[in-house]
Write a protein that holds these residues in place. Structure first.
Motif, PDB file in Angstrom:
ATOM      1  N   PRO A 409      13.104 129.476  41.743  1.00  0.00           N
ATOM      2  CA  PRO A 409      14.122 128.431  41.610  1.00  0.00           C
ATOM      3  C   PRO A 409      13.527 127.089  41.189  1.00  0.00           C
ATOM      4  CG  PRO A 409      13.659 128.850  43.928  1.00  0.00           C
ATOM      5  CD  PRO A 409      12.926 129.905  43.154  1.00  0.00           C
ATOM      6  N   ALA A 410      12.221 126.919  41.392  1.00  0.00           N
ATOM      7  CA  ALA A 410      11.546 125.690  40.977  1.00  0.00           C
ATOM      8  C   ALA A 410      11.042 125.783  39.534  1.00  0.00           C
ATOM      9  CB  ALA A 410      10.379 125.383  41.916  1.00  0.00           C
ATOM     10  N   LYS A 411      11.251 126.946  38.897  1.00  0.00           N
ATOM     11  CA  LYS A 411      10.874 127.164  37.489  1.00  0.00           C
ATOM     12  C   LYS A 411       9.381 126.940  37.251  1.00  0.00           C
ATOM     13  CE  LYS A 411      15.211 127.828  36.809  1.00  0.00           C
ATOM     14  NZ  LYS A 411      15.712 129.220  36.769  1.00  0.00           N
ATOM     15  N   ARG A 412       8.569 127.327  38.245  1.00  0.00           N
ATOM     16  CA  ARG A 412       7.133 127.158  38.107  1.00  0.00           C
ATOM     17  C   ARG A 412       6.562 128.261  37.218  1.00  0.00           C
ATOM     18  NH1 ARG A 412       5.591 123.126  40.979  1.00  0.00           N
ATOM     19  NH2 ARG A 412       3.376 123.634  40.698  1.00  0.00           N
ATOM     20  N   HIS A 413       5.465 127.941  36.529  1.00  0.00           N
ATOM     21  CA  HIS A 413       4.881 128.867  35.561  1.00  0.00           C
ATOM     22  C   HIS A 413       3.882 129.789  36.273  1.00  0.00           C
ATOM     23  CE1 HIS A 413       6.940 126.406  32.739  1.00  0.00           C
ATOM     24  NE2 HIS A 413       6.114 125.380  32.836  1.00  0.00           N
ATOM     25  N   LEU A 414       4.401 130.625  37.147  1.00  0.00           N
ATOM     26  CA  LEU A 414       3.539 131.439  38.000  1.00  0.00           C
ATOM     27  C   LEU A 414       2.816 132.527  37.219  1.00  0.00           C
ATOM     28  CD1 LEU A 414       6.053 131.762  40.968  1.00  0.00           C
ATOM     29  CD2 LEU A 414       4.060 130.244  40.842  1.00  0.00           C
ATOM     30  N   ALA A 415       3.541 133.257  36.383  1.00  0.00           N
ATOM     31  CA  ALA A 415       2.913 134.335  35.614  1.00  0.00           C
ATOM     32  C   ALA A 415       1.859 133.774  34.664  1.00  0.00           C
ATOM     33  CB  ALA A 415       3.975 135.115  34.836  1.00  0.00           C
ATOM     34  N   GLN A 416       2.162 132.638  34.062  1.00  0.00           N
ATOM     35  CA  GLN A 416       1.200 132.028  33.141  1.00  0.00           C
ATOM     36  C   GLN A 416      -0.087 131.632  33.871  1.00  0.00           C
ATOM     37  OE1 GLN A 416       4.447 131.498  33.439  1.00  0.00           O
ATOM     38  NE2 GLN A 416       5.411 130.833  31.526  1.00  0.00           N
ATOM     39  N   LYS A 417       0.068 131.079  35.078  1.00  0.00           N
ATOM     40  CA  LYS A 417      -1.105 130.702  35.860  1.00  0.00           C
ATOM     41  C   LYS A 417      -1.954 131.924  36.220  1.00  0.00           C
ATOM     42  CE  LYS A 417      -0.664 126.167  36.403  1.00  0.00           C
ATOM     43  NZ  LYS A 417      -0.294 125.565  37.685  1.00  0.00           N
ATOM     44  N   ASN A 418      -1.302 133.048  36.484  1.00  0.00           N
ATOM     45  CA  ASN A 418      -2.063 134.266  36.789  1.00  0.00           C
ATOM     46  C   ASN A 418      -2.938 134.691  35.622  1.00  0.00           C
ATOM     47  OD1 ASN A 418      -0.995 134.434  39.338  1.00  0.00           O
ATOM     48  ND2 ASN A 418       0.377 136.137  38.910  1.00  0.00           N
ATOM     49  N   GLN A 419      -2.413 134.567  34.408  1.00  0.00           N
ATOM     50  CA  GLN A 419      -3.212 134.956  33.234  1.00  0.00           C
ATOM     51  C   GLN A 419      -4.382 133.999  33.040  1.00  0.00           C
ATOM     52  OE1 GLN A 419      -2.502 138.010  32.105  1.00  0.00           O
ATOM     53  NE2 GLN A 419      -1.057 137.729  33.775  1.00  0.00           N
ATOM     54  N   LEU A 420      -4.134 132.714  33.277  1.00  0.00           N
ATOM     55  CA  LEU A 420      -5.227 131.745  33.205  1.00  0.00           C
ATOM     56  C   LEU A 420      -6.278 132.043  34.264  1.00  0.00           C
ATOM     57  CD1 LEU A 420      -3.146 128.491  32.591  1.00  0.00           C
ATOM     58  CD2 LEU A 420      -4.617 129.650  30.938  1.00  0.00           C
ATOM     59  N   ALA A 421      -5.808 132.445  35.437  1.00  0.00           N
ATOM     60  CA  ALA A 421      -6.735 132.747  36.526  1.00  0.00           C
ATOM     61  C   ALA A 421      -7.597 133.957  36.196  1.00  0.00           C
ATOM     62  CB  ALA A 421      -5.951 133.007  37.823  1.00  0.00           C
ATOM     63  N   LYS A 422      -7.006 134.977  35.596  1.00  0.00           N
ATOM     64  CA  LYS A 422      -7.803 136.146  35.215  1.00  0.00           C
ATOM     65  C   LYS A 422      -8.820 135.775  34.146  1.00  0.00           C
ATOM     66  CE  LYS A 422      -4.139 138.916  34.642  1.00  0.00           C
ATOM     67  NZ  LYS A 422      -3.367 140.168  34.368  1.00  0.00           N
ATOM     68  N   GLY A 423      -8.430 134.905  33.241  1.00  0.00           N
ATOM     69  CA  GLY A 423      -9.387 134.424  32.247  1.00  0.00           C
ATOM     70  C   GLY A 423     -10.528 133.649  32.869  1.00  0.00           C
ATOM     71  N   LEU A 424     -10.212 132.865  33.910  1.00  0.00           N
ATOM     72  CA  LEU A 424     -11.244 132.117  34.607  1.00  0.00           C
ATOM     73  C   LEU A 424     -12.266 133.051  35.233  1.00  0.00           C
ATOM     74  CD1 LEU A 424     -12.305 129.405  35.801  1.00  0.00           C
ATOM     75  CD2 LEU A 424     -10.752 129.788  37.729  1.00  0.00           C
ATOM     76  N   LEU A 425     -11.792 134.122  35.863  1.00  0.00           N
ATOM     77  CA  LEU A 425     -12.706 135.058  36.508  1.00  0.00           C
ATOM     78  C   LEU A 425     -13.527 135.840  35.485  1.00  0.00           C
ATOM     79  CD1 LEU A 425     -10.538 136.515  39.434  1.00  0.00           C
ATOM     80  CD2 LEU A 425     -12.165 134.626  39.465  1.00  0.00           C
ATOM     81  N   ARG A 426     -12.956 136.114  34.323  1.00  0.00           N
ATOM     82  CA  ARG A 426     -13.700 136.863  33.296  1.00  0.00           C
ATOM     83  C   ARG A 426     -14.868 136.053  32.749  1.00  0.00           C
ATOM     84  NH1 ARG A 426      -8.533 138.780  31.533  1.00  0.00           N
ATOM     85  NH2 ARG A 426      -8.389 137.081  30.014  1.00  0.00           N
ATOM     86  N   LYS A 427     -14.786 134.734  32.829  1.00  0.00           N
ATOM     87  CA  LYS A 427     -15.861 133.891  32.288  1.00  0.00           C
ATOM     88  C   LYS A 427     -17.091 133.907  33.167  1.00  0.00           C
ATOM     89  CE  LYS A 427     -12.790 130.659  29.881  1.00  0.00           C
ATOM     90  NZ  LYS A 427     -12.295 129.258  29.809  1.00  0.00           N
ATOM     91  N   LYS A 428     -16.933 134.362  34.391  1.00  0.00           N
ATOM     92  CA  LYS A 428     -18.063 134.332  35.335  1.00  0.00           C
ATOM     93  C   LYS A 428     -18.933 135.556  35.219  1.00  0.00           C
ATOM     94  CE  LYS A 428     -16.721 130.394  36.815  1.00  0.00           C
ATOM     95  NZ  LYS A 428     -17.497 129.194  36.507  1.00  0.00           N
TER      96      LYS A 428
END
Length: 428
Positions: A409-428
């Motif tokens: 209901p707050a229209k937060r970009h939750l799915a998008q943040k998850n993809q960014l988070a997976k990208g963050l972990l792949r860089k390590k």
């Protein structure tokens, strides 16, 4: 079995009764040499070469790659570079279409076992045609094939608007069943499950009639709950098996194939003609006459829209794929590729992103997530750069279905943040 979460969507299957029509040949096609997950191809043709329909124009020695074939007969006019969705620079081949369309010499391909099936899938240029574009021959080449006892065919097509797979079921059911029988025989798989959402009763009835009397093939009517077509969800709802983090389906004895992919595999074995065309749905809340069209690979989106009689104004967004997982198109000269299944046009109301407000801790994202994740907690962990927390919350189990963003209901970009988070972990 446990009931998996998800969301109820309006289906908007406006083009379900629109039989596939062949689009007239465009004056040119530009065919990317990366149309699959993995390594892009190098050109095996040169500027000035004459090519025929079905001729190999790009290949790679890399295992995780898929050859690319010409969708038209004509003359190669350019080989250029472009930036692919991966962010890498890849090659593409532009071909001026000839008045006369000559095809390669082709005929039935003998396929009797796993090795010949894998070779056929690669030679056909097949990658998953329903979304990610995973190379089909890699999937079929699983080394411990004796462990695999279930073949799951994805006919769910759970995103709104898209009906290209539905039309495959209605127009080519014998190719689908032929493909299922071929894979079962060559890989020694005991049981096949064709999963179709129950909002497609005609397809369920038709395929049930085709499998009557055939041992080890069942049509499974699945509830119309998005994301029913997601691989892990589909496997669970057809076989009851759970694919854990870090596993692939074959580790649990399952191979999954898109329904259009398996039909094209059978057509290649029957005719020797590789993948050169793709059926796509043209629809969206801005389109007055939704349709399904068969398009030569490399045809520009603008050419398809012009054929469909869709004016570009006042459309505000064009998507490749569905409204939940599709990608916005920034250039209408972009070409149709193998894993495109729809072009959707959205008006101002649907295209503009709503304003984001603070999370109210309602928990709707948790209730909707089919992987039983905690999207709001994942968002906080990403914003804080907390990599250990992201791992503990198992962000890599996210299937990018978008359910969390859809219900928030707050229209937060939750799915998008998850993809960014997976990208963050792949860089390590």
């Amino acid at each position: 079995m446990l009931k998996l979460n998800g969301v109820k969507l309006f289906h908007y299957k406006n083009s379900k009764d629109a039989e596939t029509v062949d689009i007239p040949l465009p004056p040119t096609v530009t065919i990317p040499l990366l149309q699959h997950m993995g390594v892009g191809c190098s050109p095996v043709v040169a500027v000035g070469d004459t090519v025929r329909v079905g001729q190999l124009i790009g290949d790679s020695e890399a295992a995780f790659s898929v050859p690319v074939h010409s969708s038209v007969a004509g003359t190669v006019t350019a080989i250029t570079e472009y930036v692919a969705s991966t962010g890498k620079t890849e090659k593409q081949v532009t071909i001026k279409v000839a008045p006369e369309q000559e095809t390669i010499e082709a005929g039935p391909v003998e396929v009797t076992d796993q090795a010949s099936l894998v070779a056929a899938a690669r030679a056909a240029g097949l990658a998953g045609l329903g979304g990610a574009g995973f190379p089909t021959h890699i999937k079929l080449a699983y080394k411990d094939i004796d462990r695999v006892d279930a073949l799951v065919i994805n006919g769910a097509e759970c995103e709104p608007y898209i009906t290209s797979d539905y039309r495959e079921m209605m127009e080519a059911p014998d190719d689908i069943i032929g493909g299922v029988e071929l894979v079962k025989k060559c890989l020694g798989i005991a049981n096949a499950y064709i999963g179709i959402e129950d909002n497609k009763p005609d397809a369920i009835a038709l395929l049930n009639s085709k499998v009557a009397g055939k041992e080890g093939i069942r049509v499974e009517a699945l509830s119309s709950l998005y994301p029913q077509g997601a691989e892990k969800v589909l496997i669970y709802n057809t076989t009851g098996r759970i694919i854990e983090e870090g596993e692939i389906p074959a580790d649990k004895g399952v191979i999954v194939m898109n329904i259009t992919t398996i039909a094209n595999l059978y057509r290649y074995v029957r005719t020797g003609m590789p993948l050169t065309h793709k059926r796509i749905t043209v629809d969206g809340n801005y389109v007055k006459n939704p349709m399904n069209v068969r398009v030569p690979l490399g045809t520009s989106i603008s050419y398809v829209l012009n054929f469909a009689g869709v004016p570009m104004e006042p459309a505000r967004k064009v998507l490749m794929g569905g409204p939940m997982m599709g990608m916005a198109v920034y250039d209408l000269n972009a070409p149709i590729i193998k894993n495109n299944n729809a072009i959707l046009l959205l008006d101002e109301k649907e295209a503009v992103l709503p304003r984001t407000t603070a999370c109210i801790r309602c928990g709707r994202c948790i209730d909707a997530c089919p992987m039983n994740l905690m999207p709001a907690a994942l968002e906080r962990a990403y914003d804080q750069g907390d990599e250990e927390r992201l791992k503990k919350l198992k962000v890599n189990l996210c299937i990018n279905c978008g359910c969390c963003t859809y219900v928030c209901p707050a229209k937060r970009h939750l799915a998008q943040k998850n993809q960014l988070a997976k990208g963050l972990l792949r860089k390590k």
